[in-house]
Design a protein around this motif. Structure first.
Motif, PDB file in Angstrom:
ATOM      1  N   LEU A 167       5.758 -23.158  12.676  1.00  0.00           N
ATOM      2  CA  LEU A 167       6.685 -24.181  13.168  1.00  0.00           C
ATOM      3  C   LEU A 167       6.712 -25.397  12.246  1.00  0.00           C
ATOM      4  O   LEU A 167       7.760 -26.007  12.026  1.00  0.00           O
ATOM      5  N   ARG A 168       5.547 -25.724  11.683  1.00  0.00           N
ATOM      6  CA  ARG A 168       5.481 -26.867  10.764  1.00  0.00           C
ATOM      7  C   ARG A 168       6.329 -26.585   9.516  1.00  0.00           C
ATOM      8  O   ARG A 168       7.088 -27.433   9.052  1.00  0.00           O
ATOM      9  N   GLU A 169       6.218 -25.356   9.013  1.00  0.00           N
ATOM     10  CA  GLU A 169       6.987 -24.976   7.828  1.00  0.00           C
ATOM     11  C   GLU A 169       8.484 -25.003   8.088  1.00  0.00           C
ATOM     12  O   GLU A 169       9.282 -25.262   7.187  1.00  0.00           O
ATOM     13  N   GLN A 170       8.870 -24.734   9.334  1.00  0.00           N
ATOM     14  CA  GLN A 170      10.284 -24.733   9.700  1.00  0.00           C
ATOM     15  C   GLN A 170      10.800 -26.135  10.018  1.00  0.00           C
ATOM     16  O   GLN A 170      11.980 -26.298  10.333  1.00  0.00           O
ATOM     17  N   GLY A 171       9.910 -27.122   9.945  1.00  0.00           N
ATOM     18  CA  GLY A 171      10.319 -28.494  10.205  1.00  0.00           C
ATOM     19  C   GLY A 171      10.536 -28.817  11.665  1.00  0.00           C
ATOM     20  O   GLY A 171      11.266 -29.768  11.996  1.00  0.00           O
TER      21      GLY A 171
END
Length: 558
Positions: A276-280
């Motif tokens: 989720l962090r990578e997807q912003g």
């Protein structure tokens, strides 16, 4: 002629009319549905296909219906096709055509009603999922019955179903459970936030016996912190085993038993957060990590990692959903209790954050079940002999049996509170729905046995053109089963099968009073008797198929 065959016939006549230039219809034909008219005076089947296609054909609905009616009436097996209202088409089958359904049902046997409407879909169906801290309560029993029935219905319509049970074995509830076992073992009062009931004492004693048999120290002699770990280790496993055994006895077995703790031990929670962090989709505020769930329909953003560095419970839900999808689930259906209604928004938002769909028919779908209230002699039943504070699944089964318990829990829509009258469910009267349906099946078996004794055999003849109105009424009810099964799967409502079975049982009992399968003493066996035996046996098959979808036995004698 089955409804499916009639639909195919209508489609073929429309296709032929287009090929001959009688009409022009742009695009592909829709799925043509035929339904029983509200009044049988209007015919055997009705369709609104002319109203559906009139605009695309550039004609008035009634004109298209008239064209179709004339073509159908020229078809073998159709007695009449009449246009009604703005463009409905009422169709009446010949007795022979209608009667052929009995042959179809008996040829297909247990597969009658089966379809491939959900073929190619893998559905992960999670239900019950009670904490391993006590026996399954009556609400969980409702989910066990409904969930297993829904799994059967989905499989019957072509889906690959994975039945899954989620053990919430990571968190405070396990601490409360093990501390309750410790308290009972050492003769203390159970903590205020602990669990009561005779089962706690029973399991505590079994843990002590296990330690004695294995040569482990008696946990009662250990310091409380060490003793509690012993009770946690053995107690949860014992409770887990009891839950599995109870569900198996309730005919509700699972393909996967998934432990919440495994998500944390495997690093799946951390991996899900990083994705989720990578997807912003995450942001930090107040020292905590949040999901931008309001961007996906939630009423507020949700904490994933709290300001003290601990993961929020919701983080486990995120990892669990990803794990299901990673195992090949096209649809993840969660069946949750009434206290989880406020949970839907955040769960659907989470699925959408991963680019999935949520809601009916989506990658994630949540069903909320309401409470069950037991009543006996007009008074509420609230206490369990074993659990103390709640009524359990075992209490219900002990009172009425598995068949009556399952059927009674399934036959009402799960979004309504169910009040179960134990006196009614125990009764052997037509007012008791499960008895009424099972008795219909038993009666078909009795009729078949009696027919054999009187020399009426199916193999000696099948003359559907000899059938009469009572036979047509029952055949019409039998024809509806495939559509009912498909509806139950599509709407996630297995109670539709139960209500249909009650209607079918009523139609059969009425038919039994009007149509003779065996000849009177002064009569010879005729083809009508033999053909009615086909209908009787077809009714038996459909009743058995429907009861099997509910996980309820189809008795031959009652």
């Amino acid at each position: 002629m089955t409804p499916e065959e009639l639909s195919e016939l209508i489609a073929s006549q429309l296709t032929a009319a287009v090929a001959e230039g009688a009409i022009t219809i742009e695009g592909d034909l829709p799925v043509i549905k035929v339904e029983r008219p509200r009044s049988r005076e209007h015919g055997d089947w009705a369709t609104n296909v002319a109203m559906q296609l009139a605009k695309r054909a550039g004609v008035k609905p009634r004109d298209l219906a008239e064209l179709l009616a004339s073509r159908l009436e020229a078809t073998e097996g159709i007695v009449s096709a009449e246009v009604a209202g703005p463009g409905f088409l009422n169709i009446r089958l010949s007795a022979a055509s209608a009667g052929e359904l009995a042959r179809t049902i008996l040829t297909k046997g247990a597969d009658y009603g089966r379809s491939d409407v959900n073929a190619g879909k893998t559905v992960n169906l999670e239900y019950v999922s009670a904490n391993p801290t006590g026996p399954i309560h009556i609400g969980g029993a409702r989910w066990a019955a409904v969930g297993d029935s829904l799994a059967r219905v989905l499989s019957f319509t072509g889906a690959h179903v994975v039945r899954e049970y989620y053990f919430n074995d990571h968190g405070n509830q396990i601490d409360h459970f093990s501390s309750s076992l410790l308290a009972r073992a050492k003769g203390r009062e159970v903590p205020a936030d602990g669990y009561g009931g005779q089962y706690i004492e029973d399991i505590a004693n079994r843990v002590i016996a296990i330690c004695e048999e294995s040569g482990e120290p008696d946990p009662r002699t250990l310091p409380d912190d060490e003793a509690q770990e012993v009770f946690r280790k053995h107690g949860v496993e014992l409770m887990f085993g009891e839950i599995k055994e109870s569900l198996h006895g309730f005919r509700s077995d699972f393909d996967v038993y998934f432990h919440e703790q495994d998500l944390h031990n495997s690093g799946a929670v951390t991996a899900a957060i990083e994705r989720l962090r990578e997807q912003g989709q995450l942001f930090e505020d107040g020292g905590a990590l949040w999901l931008r769930s309001t961007d996906f329909g939630d009423d507020k953003d949700r904490v994933i990692i709290k300001s003290d560095g601990e993961t929020a419970y919701f983080a486990g839900d995120i990892a669990y959903y990803l794990d299901k999808r990673g195992r090949g689930a096209d649809q993840c259906v969660y069946m949750l209790g009434a206290d989880h209604h406020g949970y839907i928004g955040r769960m659907y938002a989470m699925a959408r954050a991963f680019g999935d769909t949520a809601g009916a028919g989506g990658n994630m779908e949540i069903l909320i079940g309401q409470l069950v209230n037991l009543v006996r002699n007009g008074e509420a039943v609230r206490m369990s002999k074993r659990a103390g504070t709640v009524v359990t699944m075992e209490d219900l089964v002990e009172a009425v049996g598995v068949d009556a318990a399952r059927y009674s829990l399934v036959r009402a829509s799960v979004d309504t509170t169910l009040e179960l009258d134990l006196n009614l469910v125990e009764s052997h009267t037509s007012e008791n729905p499960v008895y009424y349906v099972q008795y219909a099946h038993a009666r078909t078996c009795s009729v078949a046995q009696n027919a054999l004794q009187h020399g009426v055999r199916r193999e000696d003849g099948f003359t559907p053109e000899a059938l009469e109105l009572p036979d047509s009424e029952l055949l019409g009810a039998l024809a509806r089963f495939p559509d009912i099964a498909a509806q139950a799967a599509a709407l996630r409502e297995p109670h539709r099968v139960a209500r249909y079975l009650e209607e079918l049982a009523g139609a059969y009992h009425t038919w039994y009073g009007k149509a003779r399968v065996t000849p009177r003493a002064d009569e010879e066996v005729t083809n009508l008797h033999r053909t009615r035996l086909w209908i009787n046996d077809a009714a038996r098959q459909v009743l058995a198929n429907g009861l099997d979808l509910l996980g309820v036995a189809a008795p031959e004698k009652m």
